[in-house]
Design a protein around this motif. Structure first.
Motif, PDB file in Angstrom:
ATOM      1  N   ASP A  71      -2.455   2.587  -4.755  1.00  0.00           N
ATOM      2  CA  ASP A  71      -1.149   1.436  -4.371  1.00  0.00           C
ATOM      3  C   ASP A  71      -1.695   0.059  -5.037  1.00  0.00           C
ATOM      4  O   ASP A  71      -0.920  -0.871  -5.037  1.00  0.00           O
ATOM      5  CB  ASP A  71      -1.239   1.372  -2.762  1.00  0.00           C
ATOM      6  CG  ASP A  71      -0.517   3.033  -2.225  1.00  0.00           C
ATOM      7  OD1 ASP A  71      -0.006   3.287  -2.904  1.00  0.00           O
ATOM      8  OD2 ASP A  71      -0.907   2.933  -0.880  1.00  0.00           O
ATOM      9  N   PHE A  72      -3.087  -0.257  -4.940  1.00  0.00           N
ATOM     10  CA  PHE A  72      -3.363  -1.487  -5.344  1.00  0.00           C
ATOM     11  C   PHE A  72      -2.997  -1.828  -6.961  1.00  0.00           C
ATOM     12  O   PHE A  72      -2.675  -2.656  -7.150  1.00  0.00           O
ATOM     13  CB  PHE A  72      -4.904  -1.882  -5.144  1.00  0.00           C
ATOM     14  CG  PHE A  72      -5.575  -1.801  -3.938  1.00  0.00           C
ATOM     15  CD1 PHE A  72      -4.814  -1.393  -2.883  1.00  0.00           C
ATOM     16  CD2 PHE A  72      -6.928  -1.655  -3.726  1.00  0.00           C
ATOM     17  CE1 PHE A  72      -5.130  -1.342  -1.326  1.00  0.00           C
ATOM     18  CE2 PHE A  72      -7.364  -1.471  -2.391  1.00  0.00           C
ATOM     19  CZ  PHE A  72      -6.685  -1.474  -1.205  1.00  0.00           C
ATOM     20  N   HIS A  73      -3.278  -0.673  -7.487  1.00  0.00           N
ATOM     21  CA  HIS A  73      -2.687  -0.954  -9.087  1.00  0.00           C
ATOM     22  C   HIS A  73      -1.326  -0.827  -9.181  1.00  0.00           C
ATOM     23  O   HIS A  73      -0.680  -1.719  -9.882  1.00  0.00           O
ATOM     24  CB  HIS A  73      -3.423   0.228  -9.986  1.00  0.00           C
ATOM     25  CG  HIS A  73      -4.850   0.266 -10.018  1.00  0.00           C
ATOM     26  ND1 HIS A  73      -5.263  -0.549 -11.117  1.00  0.00           N
ATOM     27  CD2 HIS A  73      -5.747   0.914  -9.310  1.00  0.00           C
ATOM     28  CE1 HIS A  73      -6.673  -0.341 -10.842  1.00  0.00           C
ATOM     29  NE2 HIS A  73      -6.984   0.509 -10.085  1.00  0.00           N
ATOM     30  N   ALA A  74      -0.528  -0.193  -8.256  1.00  0.00           N
ATOM     31  CA  ALA A  74       0.974  -0.260  -8.387  1.00  0.00           C
ATOM     32  C   ALA A  74       1.457  -1.693  -8.157  1.00  0.00           C
ATOM     33  O   ALA A  74       2.223  -2.204  -8.704  1.00  0.00           O
ATOM     34  CB  ALA A  74       1.736   0.777  -7.276  1.00  0.00           C
ATOM     35  N   LEU A  75       0.917  -2.319  -7.132  1.00  0.00           N
ATOM     36  CA  LEU A  75       1.160  -3.579  -6.583  1.00  0.00           C
ATOM     37  C   LEU A  75       1.044  -4.425  -7.740  1.00  0.00           C
ATOM     38  O   LEU A  75       1.755  -5.327  -7.933  1.00  0.00           O
ATOM     39  CB  LEU A  75       0.666  -4.001  -5.249  1.00  0.00           C
ATOM     40  CG  LEU A  75       0.919  -5.427  -4.802  1.00  0.00           C
ATOM     41  CD1 LEU A  75       2.553  -5.658  -4.656  1.00  0.00           C
ATOM     42  CD2 LEU A  75       0.287  -5.732  -3.363  1.00  0.00           C
ATOM     43  N   ALA A  76      -0.243  -4.434  -8.269  1.00  0.00           N
ATOM     44  CA  ALA A  76      -0.670  -5.170  -9.576  1.00  0.00           C
ATOM     45  C   ALA A  76       0.211  -5.353 -10.824  1.00  0.00           C
ATOM     46  O   ALA A  76       0.804  -6.257 -11.001  1.00  0.00           O
ATOM     47  CB  ALA A  76      -2.201  -4.990  -9.918  1.00  0.00           C
TER      48      ALA A  76
END
Ligand code: ZN
Length: 119
Positions: A71-76
């Motif tokens: 999720d963190f990478h997706a948001l990035a």
């Protein structure tokens, strides 16, 4: 979240911060993870308010604390794309799919980009 010792998936349990399989103490990791999730939530709030650079800064802090959260990478990726940085966005979404092949945001966004760029 996975136990770094044996790889078992950690499931939050009251009164327990040890791995259910190998009994390793995961309390430091859980603290880091919680902190990372907190930064990620801040980032989501800032995104909703349209503060993209601030959101990106907070999400980067989350990633620095805990790198293996899709999720963190997706948001990035989303934040990069919103700021016109599609190369970085594509890299982030691929990272997200590496950690979670079912990640809906990353999957949908990559499909859209491929449609737009025609490959
Ligand atoms: Zn373990």
């Amino acid at each position: 979240m996975k136990c770094p010792v044996c790889g078992a998936v950690y499931r939050p349990a009251i009164h327990s911060s040890t791995c259910r399989r190998c009994k390793a103490d995961l309390s430091d990791l859980i603290r880091l993870h919680d902190q990372a999730v907190w930064y990620h939530r801040q980032a989501l709030c800032l995104l909703q308010q349209g503060h993209y650079p601030e959101a990106e800064a907070n999400n980067s802090k989350a990633l620095a604390l805990y790198d293996s959260q899709a999720d963190f990478h997706a948001l990035a990726g989303k934040l990069s794309a919103l700021q016109g940085n599609f190369q970085d966005a594509i890299v982030s979404w691929h990272q997200a799919l590496k950690f979670d092949p079912q990640n809906a945001i990353a999957f949908t966004c990559l499909q859209m980009i491929e449609l737009l760029t025609g490959n």
